[in-house]
Design a protein around this motif. Sequence first.
Motif, PDB file in Angstrom:
ATOM      1  N   LEU A  28      21.207  28.417 -46.985  1.00  0.00           N
ATOM      2  CA  LEU A  28      20.887  28.489 -45.551  1.00  0.00           C
ATOM      3  C   LEU A  28      22.153  28.666 -44.716  1.00  0.00           C
ATOM      4  CD1 LEU A  28      18.105  25.791 -45.113  1.00  0.00           C
ATOM      5  CD2 LEU A  28      17.912  28.227 -44.640  1.00  0.00           C
ATOM      6  N   TRP A  29      23.202  27.924 -45.047  1.00  0.00           N
ATOM      7  CA  TRP A  29      24.457  28.041 -44.300  1.00  0.00           C
ATOM      8  C   TRP A  29      25.040  29.436 -44.441  1.00  0.00           C
ATOM      9  CZ3 TRP A  29      29.539  29.022 -45.646  1.00  0.00           C
ATOM     10  CH2 TRP A  29      30.467  28.836 -44.620  1.00  0.00           C
ATOM     11  N   ARG A  30      25.040  29.995 -45.657  1.00  0.00           N
ATOM     12  CA  ARG A  30      25.561  31.344 -45.868  1.00  0.00           C
ATOM     13  C   ARG A  30      24.773  32.378 -45.060  1.00  0.00           C
ATOM     14  NH1 ARG A  30      26.684  31.895 -52.332  1.00  0.00           N
ATOM     15  NH2 ARG A  30      28.550  30.601 -52.386  1.00  0.00           N
ATOM     16  N   THR A  31      23.457  32.261 -45.073  1.00  0.00           N
ATOM     17  CA  THR A  31      22.619  33.208 -44.330  1.00  0.00           C
ATOM     18  C   THR A  31      22.887  33.107 -42.838  1.00  0.00           C
ATOM     19  OG1 THR A  31      20.914  33.019 -46.029  1.00  0.00           O
ATOM     20  CG2 THR A  31      20.248  33.952 -43.911  1.00  0.00           C
ATOM     21  N   LEU A  32      22.966  31.889 -42.315  1.00  0.00           N
ATOM     22  CA  LEU A  32      23.261  31.699 -40.890  1.00  0.00           C
ATOM     23  C   LEU A  32      24.633  32.248 -40.527  1.00  0.00           C
ATOM     24  CD1 LEU A  32      21.965  28.210 -39.789  1.00  0.00           C
ATOM     25  CD2 LEU A  32      21.821  30.315 -38.509  1.00  0.00           C
ATOM     26  N   HIS A  33      25.620  31.985 -41.355  1.00  0.00           N
ATOM     27  CA  HIS A  33      26.978  32.472 -41.109  1.00  0.00           C
ATOM     28  C   HIS A  33      27.022  34.003 -41.123  1.00  0.00           C
ATOM     29  CE1 HIS A  33      31.277  32.160 -40.853  1.00  0.00           C
ATOM     30  NE2 HIS A  33      31.437  32.892 -41.953  1.00  0.00           N
ATOM     31  N   GLN A  34      26.318  34.610 -42.068  1.00  0.00           N
ATOM     32  CA  GLN A  34      26.280  36.068 -42.159  1.00  0.00           C
ATOM     33  C   GLN A  34      25.580  36.672 -40.934  1.00  0.00           C
ATOM     34  OE1 GLN A  34      24.062  37.546 -45.493  1.00  0.00           O
ATOM     35  NE2 GLN A  34      25.025  39.552 -45.419  1.00  0.00           N
ATOM     36  N   GLN A  35      24.493  36.091 -40.487  1.00  0.00           N
ATOM     37  CA  GLN A  35      23.783  36.597 -39.308  1.00  0.00           C
ATOM     38  C   GLN A  35      24.619  36.425 -38.047  1.00  0.00           C
ATOM     39  OE1 GLN A  35      19.956  34.732 -39.187  1.00  0.00           O
ATOM     40  NE2 GLN A  35      19.051  36.221 -40.586  1.00  0.00           N
ATOM     41  N   SER A  36      25.326  35.319 -37.917  1.00  0.00           N
ATOM     42  CA  SER A  36      26.151  35.127 -36.717  1.00  0.00           C
ATOM     43  C   SER A  36      27.293  36.134 -36.680  1.00  0.00           C
ATOM     44  CB  SER A  36      26.697  33.701 -36.648  1.00  0.00           C
ATOM     45  OG  SER A  36      27.651  33.478 -37.651  1.00  0.00           O
ATOM     46  N   ARG A  37      27.875  36.458 -37.825  1.00  0.00           N
ATOM     47  CA  ARG A  37      28.907  37.505 -37.859  1.00  0.00           C
ATOM     48  C   ARG A  37      28.321  38.862 -37.506  1.00  0.00           C
ATOM     49  NH1 ARG A  37      31.645  37.792 -43.281  1.00  0.00           N
ATOM     50  NH2 ARG A  37      29.889  36.563 -43.957  1.00  0.00           N
ATOM     51  N   SER A  38      27.111  39.124 -37.976  1.00  0.00           N
ATOM     52  CA  SER A  38      26.457  40.404 -37.695  1.00  0.00           C
ATOM     53  C   SER A  38      26.156  40.546 -36.205  1.00  0.00           C
ATOM     54  CB  SER A  38      25.164  40.516 -38.503  1.00  0.00           C
ATOM     55  OG  SER A  38      24.442  41.642 -38.129  1.00  0.00           O
ATOM     56  N   VAL A  39      25.654  39.488 -35.598  1.00  0.00           N
ATOM     57  CA  VAL A  39      25.322  39.529 -34.174  1.00  0.00           C
ATOM     58  C   VAL A  39      26.577  39.629 -33.322  1.00  0.00           C
ATOM     59  CG1 VAL A  39      24.377  38.140 -32.279  1.00  0.00           C
ATOM     60  CG2 VAL A  39      23.103  38.374 -34.393  1.00  0.00           C
ATOM     61  N   SER A  40      27.620  38.908 -33.690  1.00  0.00           N
ATOM     62  CA  SER A  40      28.834  38.933 -32.885  1.00  0.00           C
ATOM     63  C   SER A  40      29.569  40.268 -33.000  1.00  0.00           C
ATOM     64  CB  SER A  40      29.766  37.792 -33.273  1.00  0.00           C
ATOM     65  OG  SER A  40      30.257  37.979 -34.580  1.00  0.00           O
ATOM     66  N   SER A  41      29.361  40.991 -34.094  1.00  0.00           N
ATOM     67  CA  SER A  41      30.041  42.278 -34.245  1.00  0.00           C
ATOM     68  C   SER A  41      29.330  43.400 -33.498  1.00  0.00           C
ATOM     69  CB  SER A  41      30.172  42.632 -35.719  1.00  0.00           C
ATOM     70  OG  SER A  41      28.899  42.922 -36.265  1.00  0.00           O
ATOM     71  N   ARG A  42      28.083  43.207 -33.102  1.00  0.00           N
ATOM     72  CA  ARG A  42      27.363  44.227 -32.337  1.00  0.00           C
ATOM     73  C   ARG A  42      27.940  44.316 -30.949  1.00  0.00           C
ATOM     74  NH1 ARG A  42      21.268  42.380 -33.402  1.00  0.00           N
ATOM     75  NH2 ARG A  42      21.407  42.334 -35.647  1.00  0.00           N
ATOM     76  N   GLN A  43      28.136  45.534 -30.512  1.00  0.00           N
ATOM     77  CA  GLN A  43      28.638  45.745 -29.171  1.00  0.00           C
ATOM     78  C   GLN A  43      27.693  46.662 -28.422  1.00  0.00           C
ATOM     79  OE1 GLN A  43      32.586  47.221 -29.425  1.00  0.00           O
ATOM     80  NE2 GLN A  43      33.459  45.249 -29.945  1.00  0.00           N
ATOM     81  N   VAL A  44      27.655  46.472 -27.143  1.00  0.00           N
ATOM     82  CA  VAL A  44      26.835  47.320 -26.293  1.00  0.00           C
ATOM     83  C   VAL A  44      27.542  48.657 -26.146  1.00  0.00           C
ATOM     84  CG1 VAL A  44      25.878  47.571 -23.979  1.00  0.00           C
ATOM     85  CG2 VAL A  44      25.965  45.314 -25.056  1.00  0.00           C
ATOM     86  N   PRO A  45      26.857  49.761 -26.446  1.00  0.00           N
ATOM     87  CA  PRO A  45      27.508  51.054 -26.265  1.00  0.00           C
ATOM     88  C   PRO A  45      27.700  51.339 -24.783  1.00  0.00           C
ATOM     89  CG  PRO A  45      25.224  51.354 -26.931  1.00  0.00           C
ATOM     90  CD  PRO A  45      25.513  49.886 -26.985  1.00  0.00           C
ATOM     91  N   PRO A  46      28.851  51.874 -24.400  1.00  0.00           N
ATOM     92  CA  PRO A  46      29.099  52.149 -22.986  1.00  0.00           C
ATOM     93  C   PRO A  46      28.127  53.189 -22.453  1.00  0.00           C
ATOM     94  CG  PRO A  46      31.071  52.545 -24.320  1.00  0.00           C
ATOM     95  CD  PRO A  46      29.967  52.217 -25.246  1.00  0.00           C
ATOM     96  N   ILE A  47      27.889  53.106 -21.161  1.00  0.00           N
ATOM     97  CA  ILE A  47      26.999  54.045 -20.484  1.00  0.00           C
ATOM     98  C   ILE A  47      27.725  54.550 -19.242  1.00  0.00           C
ATOM     99  CG2 ILE A  47      25.821  52.208 -19.202  1.00  0.00           C
ATOM    100  CD1 ILE A  47      23.241  53.853 -19.429  1.00  0.00           C
ATOM    101  N   SER A  48      27.542  55.825 -18.952  1.00  0.00           N
ATOM    102  CA  SER A  48      28.118  56.432 -17.752  1.00  0.00           C
ATOM    103  C   SER A  48      26.988  56.958 -16.886  1.00  0.00           C
ATOM    104  CB  SER A  48      29.051  57.583 -18.111  1.00  0.00           C
ATOM    105  OG  SER A  48      30.146  57.115 -18.843  1.00  0.00           O
ATOM    106  N   LEU A  49      27.110  56.746 -15.592  1.00  0.00           N
ATOM    107  CA  LEU A  49      26.119  57.241 -14.637  1.00  0.00           C
ATOM    108  C   LEU A  49      26.823  58.178 -13.664  1.00  0.00           C
ATOM    109  CD1 LEU A  49      24.237  53.899 -13.869  1.00  0.00           C
ATOM    110  CD2 LEU A  49      23.532  55.718 -15.420  1.00  0.00           C
ATOM    111  N   THR A  50      26.347  59.404 -13.588  1.00  0.00           N
ATOM    112  CA  THR A  50      26.854  60.360 -12.621  1.00  0.00           C
ATOM    113  C   THR A  50      25.944  60.274 -11.407  1.00  0.00           C
ATOM    114  OG1 THR A  50      27.669  61.771 -14.383  1.00  0.00           O
ATOM    115  CG2 THR A  50      27.439  62.777 -12.212  1.00  0.00           C
ATOM    116  N   ILE A  51      26.506  59.862 -10.275  1.00  0.00           N
ATOM    117  CA  ILE A  51      25.732  59.575  -9.069  1.00  0.00           C
ATOM    118  C   ILE A  51      25.842  60.757  -8.114  1.00  0.00           C
ATOM    119  CG2 ILE A  51      25.435  57.970  -7.157  1.00  0.00           C
ATOM    120  CD1 ILE A  51      26.941  55.899  -8.990  1.00  0.00           C
ATOM    121  N   GLN A  52      24.683  61.313  -7.759  1.00  0.00           N
ATOM    122  CA  GLN A  52      24.616  62.434  -6.821  1.00  0.00           C
ATOM    123  C   GLN A  52      23.883  61.974  -5.569  1.00  0.00           C
ATOM    124  OE1 GLN A  52      22.506  65.249  -9.215  1.00  0.00           O
ATOM    125  NE2 GLN A  52      24.335  65.915 -10.292  1.00  0.00           N
ATOM    126  N   GLN A  53      24.603  61.893  -4.471  1.00  0.00           N
ATOM    127  CA  GLN A  53      24.033  61.498  -3.189  1.00  0.00           C
ATOM    128  C   GLN A  53      24.099  62.691  -2.248  1.00  0.00           C
ATOM    129  OE1 GLN A  53      25.346  57.771  -1.530  1.00  0.00           O
ATOM    130  NE2 GLN A  53      26.252  57.173  -3.470  1.00  0.00           N
TER     131      GLN A  53
END
Length: 151
Positions: A28-53
């Motif tokens: 259980l500890w190994r599985t939890l540790h592996q999942q926490s590393r997996s979640v912490s390594s995920r990053q939000v991909p950047p997004i760009s918005l071109t604004i036309q007013q």
Amino acid sequence: MSGTIFLALRILLAASLYGFLFLALVLLWRTLHQQSRSVSSRQVPPISLTIQQPDLPVQTEHFTQSVLTLGRDLTCECFLNDETVSARHARLSYHHGQWWLEDLRSRNGTYLNRENLLTPAFIVNGDEIGCGNITLTVRLCGDLELPPVES
């Protein structure tokens, strides 16, 4: 003699039970540790918005947060200075591996590719978001490059 055998069997059974519990806790500890590393390594991909007013030059904003609020309120991550935009008009959020667009009960509605957005929808590279008189073109970083927007 039988008392000694029963005592040895009880000790053996208790030891095997404790060994099983120890093994289960380690797994259980190994599985939890592996999942926490997996979640912490995920990053939000950047997004760009071109604004036309209308009557203003085109500008591009880059974001790395997982939640962006679009609107006229100064606390919004993407500030849109136009009378037709609500204070908190729409929200972009990254979850389930995709960017999602949601209308926040805006007065004039939110449009995705010129269609009224009634329920949250996922967005892809090149989608156009309409908030009042403002059009935002989505560019998901890491996807194929879009040609520059002509004004």
